[in-house]
Enzyme design. Sequence first.
Site, short mmCIF file in Angstrom:
data_model
loop_
_atom_site.label_atom_id
_atom_site.label_comp_id
_atom_site.label_asym_id
_atom_site.label_seq_id
_atom_site.Cartn_x
_atom_site.Cartn_y
_atom_site.Cartn_z
N GLU A 144 0.82 -1.22 0.00
CA GLU A 144 0.00 0.00 0.00
C GLU A 144 0.85 1.26 0.00
O GLU A 144 1.15 1.84 1.05
CB GLU A 144 -0.95 0.04 1.21
CG GLU A 144 -1.91 1.23 1.13
CD GLU A 144 -2.82 1.36 2.35
OE1 GLU A 144 -3.72 2.21 2.31
OE2 GLU A 144 -2.62 0.63 3.34
N LYS A 192 -2.69 -1.98 -2.99
CA LYS A 192 -3.74 -1.09 -2.49
C LYS A 192 -3.29 0.33 -2.80
O LYS A 192 -2.30 0.81 -2.26
CB LYS A 192 -3.97 -1.28 -0.99
CG LYS A 192 -5.07 -0.38 -0.43
CD LYS A 192 -5.52 -0.80 0.96
CE LYS A 192 -6.57 0.17 1.48
NZ LYS A 192 -7.18 -0.27 2.76
#
Length: 295
Positions: A176, A213
């Site tokens: 992420e 992400k």
Amino acid sequence: MNKEQMDRIHTGKGFIAALDQSGGSTPTALLQYGISKDSYSNDEEMFNLVHEMRTRIITNPAFNSDHILGAILFENTMDRKIGDQFTADFLWKNKNVVPFLKIDKGLAGLENGVQLMKPIPNLNELLKRAVEKNIFGTKMRSVIKEANSEGIRKLVEQQFDIGKKIAQAGLIPIIEPEVDIHSKDKEKSEELLKSEISNQLSALDKDVKVMLKLSIPTVDNFYHDLMDNPHVLRIVALSGGYTQSEANEKLAHNHELIASFSRALSQGLTAQQTDKEFNLMLSNSICTIYEASIK
């Protein structure tokens, strides 16, 4: 690795629920839920309250595998139970929802336009416990504030270096590298980020799988070609400070990009609501996020 869970995350219709506010962000999450800081006097009381909140969400009839593929938990939640089952087991056995664990310990200071992750002490021990608790994958967040090529390269390197250790432990890492939605050069940051991610993916051993992400991109479908990379199990999007309606609208313009929302999922939910009011609010949120995710 659970093949049924792998297939569900790879090809299932739905989104990932992010229920992973940790120590530093828990008071804010509780405040949004209508519980003020004077309602608890220590960390244990605070975590009891947040577990009650998460339990209320997870056990709700609207929280089910018709719309939700997976859920990201905080370490404290992984170690707690819902009923007589650990949270990850409850999610999978009762809800058919795949459990993930947030493993990062927060952000370091701003340097070269980015915030790397702080060191993760006892990482191997944490990963071992995650496997024992039947966790499928992990999530770790760092943040890009400026289009600084050196900073973004270091940030992506850090994510993938730890990601390889996670994969070696038998878990799927969610990489992420968030791009701040308020960044003045967000689109340029995304171009640099995509290039660095591509470089790191090309260097992975052939059997390694990761998830990404990412902030919803400025240019629609900008990350779509990464979805075809054999190392990428799924790409999910964070809400990043957008309201639920803003996040849903932007997400819907990105084909096959699915949500992994936190604040945008819990928006409007409060401890003071009756079960009927809570159910209606959560059901509406889940349905609208799901619809934006299957465009």
